[in-house]
Write an enzyme that holds these catalytic residues in place. Structure first.
Site, mmCIF file in Angstrom:
data_model
loop_
_atom_site.group_PDB
_atom_site.id
_atom_site.type_symbol
_atom_site.label_atom_id
_atom_site.label_comp_id
_atom_site.label_asym_id
_atom_site.label_seq_id
_atom_site.Cartn_x
_atom_site.Cartn_y
_atom_site.Cartn_z
ATOM 1 N N VAL A 184 -6.198 5.561 -5.091
ATOM 2 C CA VAL A 184 -4.969 5.831 -4.340
ATOM 3 C C VAL A 184 -4.995 7.267 -3.782
ATOM 4 O O VAL A 184 -4.483 7.535 -2.684
ATOM 5 C CB VAL A 184 -3.729 5.538 -5.211
ATOM 6 C CG1 VAL A 184 -3.505 6.545 -6.292
ATOM 7 C CG2 VAL A 184 -2.492 5.390 -4.374
ATOM 8 N N ASP A 185 -5.649 8.172 -4.494
ATOM 9 C CA ASP A 185 -5.785 9.572 -4.060
ATOM 10 C C ASP A 185 -6.504 9.617 -2.700
ATOM 11 O O ASP A 185 -6.025 10.257 -1.734
ATOM 12 C CB ASP A 185 -6.614 10.306 -5.142
ATOM 13 C CG ASP A 185 -6.540 11.814 -5.041
ATOM 14 O OD1 ASP A 185 -5.798 12.300 -4.167
ATOM 15 O OD2 ASP A 185 -7.221 12.498 -5.839
ATOM 16 N N SER A 193 -3.019 6.140 -13.640
ATOM 17 C CA SER A 193 -4.079 6.013 -14.670
ATOM 18 C C SER A 193 -4.648 4.601 -14.820
ATOM 19 O O SER A 193 -5.580 4.405 -15.603
ATOM 20 C CB SER A 193 -3.603 6.480 -16.059
ATOM 21 O OG SER A 193 -3.544 7.883 -16.109
ATOM 22 N N ASP A 210 0.896 -1.150 0.000
ATOM 23 C CA ASP A 210 0.000 0.000 0.000
ATOM 24 C C ASP A 210 0.940 1.206 0.000
ATOM 25 O O ASP A 210 1.805 1.315 0.879
ATOM 26 C CB ASP A 210 -0.836 -0.086 1.284
ATOM 27 C CG ASP A 210 -1.670 1.144 1.521
ATOM 28 O OD1 ASP A 210 -1.460 2.165 0.833
ATOM 29 O OD2 ASP A 210 -2.533 1.087 2.411
ATOM 30 N N ILE A 211 0.796 2.078 -0.973
ATOM 31 C CA ILE A 211 1.777 3.166 -1.125
ATOM 32 C C ILE A 211 1.832 4.083 0.100
ATOM 33 O O ILE A 211 2.868 4.680 0.384
ATOM 34 C CB ILE A 211 1.511 3.959 -2.434
ATOM 35 C CG1 ILE A 211 2.783 4.657 -2.889
ATOM 36 C CG2 ILE A 211 0.364 4.950 -2.268
ATOM 37 C CD1 ILE A 211 2.751 5.139 -4.312
#
Ligand code: AR6
Length: 366
Positions: free
Chosen positions: A32-33, A116, A9-10
C-alpha cells in the site's frame, strides 16, 4: 456510518486523510506504501524525507498532493513475530495515534488499510480484530467517519465462527425452501392419481415449520400509548369524534417509538446512536422529524443497539414500512443474529460485508 468496512483501493478514497502502512524510514516501499507514493507523486517522497523517519506504533502526517485525500498519515506497523513481542499493543497504537493526529488536523473522515497484514505478516483475521476494536473504542468519544479499506480477497473473514454459523443457517433456509417447493410440486401431480397420499402430504406440509417469518402484521403494537377517549371527544359539538385528536394519537411512528425505547433504556441519545453506528446528523434528523423514514439497515442497527428481540425488531421495522423476508440474505443474517441474541454490531457487519450486503448503521441515502 461512523465505522465502515469497504472494498476499495485506498488511493481512490475521497476522505480527509488516508493512512499509509509505511516502514520506519518513511521513504517508500511496496504494498500500500508503494501504491500511495505512486498515486501522490514525487512531492510526497520529498516531504517524507524531511520527517526523520518514524518509530513503530507512531504516526506522522504529510499533505496528500495528487491524491483525492487532503492528508496522508504515515504509521509503522509491527512486524509479526508470533504474537509474543507486543505486536497487538503496537498495532493498536498505530490506529490510536493515527486517529489522534487526524483529529488534531481537523479531519472528519479517515481511511485505513489493514496495517501490518501484508509484508509484515500479521494474521489478517487478528489484524482486523485489532483495527475494529481500536477504531470503535476511539469513536466512543469522537465524531468521525472511519473507513477500513479491505483490498483483494477477504476469505480470511470466513474463518470466524459467526460467519460459519450464519452460512450454515442460510444453507438450511434455502434447503427448507427448496424441499417445500419440491413437496408442493409432488402434491400437485399426486392429486390426480392418489388423493389419499396427496392429503397425507397436505398434512405434512401443514405440520412443517412455517417458512414465512414475515408475520409482523400479526404482532401486537410495541406497547404504544393507547389513545385517550377524553382527548378524542374534547372540544366536539354534540359528541362527534375529534378526528384531529384521533389521528394524532392513533399510531406511534418509527421516530417516536425509537425515542421512547431509548428513554426506557435510560440511555442518552449519543449512547444509542454510537452503539448503532449511526452518525449524529442522521440521528438529529430522526429526532426532529416524526415522519422520518430510515433505511432498513438503519432500523436494524437501532434494533441491535437496543438489544431488541426478533419480535420487537419486526414491530420496529413495520413502523418504518419494512418486513423481513426469507428471500433476502440481509434479512436472514439479521434474523439469525437477533434470534441468537447476537448484538455485536461489528461482528454482524463483518458477516454482512463478506456477503456483500449493506452494513448496519447509517449508509448513504438513509
Ligand atoms: N489499498 C488498500 N489496501 C491495500 C492496497 C491498496 N492500494 N495495497 C495493499 N493493500 P502492506 P504492511 C493492503 O504489505 O504489512 C511496505 O513495503 C494489503 O492487502 O502494504 O504494514 C512498507 O514500506 C494488506 O492487507 O503493509 C513496509 O516495508 C495491507 O494493505 C511494509 O510494506 C497492508 O499490506 C509494511 O507492511
Amino acid at each position: 456510518m461512523p465505522f465502515q468496512m469497504v472494498r476499495n483501493d485506498i488511493t481512490k478514497m475521497p476522505v480527509d486523510a488516508i493512512v499509509n502502512a509505511a516502514n520506519s524510514s518513511l521513504l517508500g516501499g511496496g504494498g500500500v506504501d508503494g501504491a500511495i507514493h505512486r498515486a501522490a507523486g514525487p512531492e510526497l517522497l520529498e516531504e517524507c524525507s524531511t520527517l526523520g523517519g518514524c518509530e513503530t506504533g507512531r504516526a506522522k502526517i504529510t499533505k496528500g498532493y495528487r491524491l483525492p485525500a487532503r492528508y496522508v498519515i504515515h504509521t509503522v506497523g509491527p512486524i509479526w513475530q508470533g504474537g509474543m513481542y507486543g505486536e497487538r499493543e503496537l498495532l493498536g497504537d498505530c490506529y490510536r495515534n493515527s486517529l489522534a493526529l487526524a483529529v488534531r488536523h481537523g479531519c472528519e473522515s479517515v481511511a485505513f488499510p489493514l496495517i501490518s497484514a501484508g509484508a509484515y505478516g500479521y494474521p489478517k483475521e487478528e489484524a482486523l480484530d485489532v483495527a475494529a476494536e481500536t477504531i470503535t473504542r476511539f469513536l466512543e468519544d469522537h465524531e468521525l467517519t472511519v473507513f477500513l479499506v479491505l483490498f483483494g480477497r477477504t476469505e480470511f473473514l470466513t474463518g470466524k465462527k459467526l460467519y460459519r454459523d450464519v452460512a450454515e443457517y442460510i444453507d438450511d433456509v434455502y434447503a427448507q425452501t427448496h424441499i417445500r417447493k419440491n413437496t408442493e410440486r409432488t402434491r400437485e401431480s399426486l392429486w390426480h392419481r392418489d388423493k389419499e397420499a396427496a392429503l397425507e402430504l397436505d398434512q405434512a406440509l401443514n405440520n412443517a415449520r412455517p417458512y414465512r417469518f414475515d408475520d409482523a402484521a400479526d404482532l401486537p403494537e410495541l406497547a404504544a400509548p393507547s389513545p385517550r377517549p377524553d382527548a378524542m371527544m374534547a372540544g366536539t359539538a354534540g359528541g362527534a369524534p375529534d378526528w384531529d385528536a384521533i389521528l394524532k394519537q392513533t399510531d406511534e411512528g418509527f421516530s417516536q417509538a425509537l425515542l421512547r425505547l431509548i428513554d426506557e433504556h435510560g440511555w442518552t441519545d449519543a449512547q444509542c446512536y454510537r452503539r448503532a453506528n449511526v452518525d449524529r446528523k442522521l440521528f438529529s434528523k430522526i429526532r426532529s422529524n416524526p415522519a422520518y423514514r430510515p433505511s432498513k439497515p438503519t432500523v436494524c442497527a437501532f434494533a441491535v443497539a437496543l438489544e431488541l428481540s426478533l419480535r420487537d425488531t419486526k414491530k420496529l421495522l413495520k413502523k418504518a414500512g419494512f418486513a423481513l423476508s426469507r428471500s433476502s440474505r440481509f434479512d436472514i443474517i439479521v434474523e439469525y443474529c437477533l434470534e441468537h441474541r447476537i448484538y455485536d454490531i461489528y461482528a454482524i457487519n463483518e458477516v454482512l460485508f463478506q456477503y456483500d450486503m449493506p452494513l448496519l448503521g447509517s449508509g448513504t441515502g438513509s
